[in-house]
Design a protein around this motif. Structure first.
Motif, PDB file in Angstrom:
ATOM      1  N   GLY A  21      21.553   3.990  57.174  1.00  0.00           N
ATOM      2  CA  GLY A  21      21.889   2.666  56.666  1.00  0.00           C
ATOM      3  C   GLY A  21      20.638   1.876  56.381  1.00  0.00           C
TER       4      GLY A  21
ATOM      5  N   ARG B 230      31.336   2.187  62.531  1.00  0.00           N
ATOM      6  CA  ARG B 230      31.124   2.233  61.082  1.00  0.00           C
ATOM      7  C   ARG B 230      29.966   1.332  60.691  1.00  0.00           C
ATOM      8  N   GLU B 231      29.422   1.590  59.498  1.00  0.00           N
ATOM      9  CA  GLU B 231      28.303   0.796  58.991  1.00  0.00           C
ATOM     10  C   GLU B 231      27.140   0.753  59.992  1.00  0.00           C
TER      11      GLU B 231
ATOM     12  N   LYS C  49      23.603  -0.988  59.607  1.00  0.00           N
ATOM     13  CA  LYS C  49      23.670  -1.901  58.465  1.00  0.00           C
ATOM     14  C   LYS C  49      24.014  -3.317  58.945  1.00  0.00           C
TER      15      LYS C  49
ATOM     16  N   GLY D 297      33.394   2.534  54.127  1.00  0.00           N
ATOM     17  CA  GLY D 297      32.181   3.101  54.709  1.00  0.00           C
ATOM     18  C   GLY D 297      32.417   4.403  55.439  1.00  0.00           C
TER      19      GLY D 297
END
Length: 283
Positions: A21, A193-194, A197, A221
């Protein structure tokens, strides 16, 4: 002929972990290898081009993925004898849920130098976020898409006494969590998730609660599901032990039978050995 800019890299294969990310997670060593490679084998050249732009370099790239790996691999192996070939995935550590292991296997068989440049891995990153046990874990990857095959795959790992790690996509998340709840029972789990980021998220709850949460609102994602190990085994009864001993005595010695059943049940081997001797006397 090799580019003078890569004079510091010996010929061979370089396995380079890339950010999952945040581009700031690329290590200086990984950046140096990518900048010095004669060729970079990539999943998607558009993704890797952005990474190369971030470190201020341009290098030749060639696609290497599930659909062309068998055709491309022999040429890459041949070039490794005289050139530095880097292998990357779109994100994270190569060989995790991609065909890279075959390239490593063939490179070793050909006698080429193989070097890994470690770094980000979504599976391990998610494991650290969830707060679930980390002493033993099994990376499962993507479960089958079809319901029957998915259920069979879950059944195969249901008894594994380790934290389980899966990759999944947003549209399939709800169905996968429901299948895990049905096949594994009401275990604690996390959905990450992510990772790394701006909108990194890790939601922890029971499998059934997570399945309900994402049933109608699949997230975007790339997603990692982490599932806790099964609870403690129920204590084996005397009848259970006798059944296992009788079966084991049909194919092995008394001592071996006692050892096998002790391992399976957690009961003392000395007691099981005595019971096995009694069974033989009764027969």
């Amino acid at each position: 002929m090799n580019d003078p800019s890569n004079a510091g890299l010996e010929p061979g294969l370089y396995i380079v972990a890339t950010p999952i990310g945040n581009l700031g997670d690329l290590s200086p060593r990984a950046a140096a290898v990518l900048a010095g490679a004669d060729l970079i084998a990539v999943e998607d050249s558009r993704v890797t081009a952005k990474l190369l732009h971030h470190i201020g370099t341009k290098r030749p790239m060639t696609p290497y993925h599930d659909h062309n790996a068998d055709q491309v691999r022999p040429g890459l192996i041949a070039r490794m004898g005289r050139e530095a070939i880097a292998l990357v995935s779109d994100a994270g550590t190569p060989l995790i849920s991609d065909p890279g292991f075959k390239l490593v296997r063939d490179a070793r068989a050909a006698g080429h130098r193989v070097t890994t440049i470690p770094g980000p891995c979504a599976a391990v990153a998610a494991l650290t976020l969830t707060g679930l046990p980390t002493d033993r874990f099994l990376f499962v990857g993507f479960l089958p898409a079809k319901e029957k095959a998915r259920g069979e795959a879950i059944a195969e790992i249901a008894a594994v006494r380790a934290t389980l790690i899966f990759y999944e996509s947003g549209p399939r998340l709800g169905a996968t969590l429901a299948a895990l709840a049905a096949g594994l029972g009401e275990r604690e789990a996390g959905v990450a998730r992510e990772i790394s980021k701006t909108f990194e998220e890790c939601v922890t709850d029971t499998l059934s609660a997570l399945a309900a949460r994402y049933a109608e609102a699949p997230p975007k994602g790339e997603i990692v599901i982490v599932v806790a190990p099964p609870g403690p085994r129920p204590a084996a009864s005397a009848d259970d032990a006798d059944t296992l001993l009788r079966e084991a005595l049909t194919r092995m010695s008394t001592g071996s039978a006692a050892s096998e059943v002790a391992k399976a049940t957690g009961l003392p081997r000395r007691d099981l050995y005595a019971r096995a001797l009694a069974m033989k006397d009764e027969a």
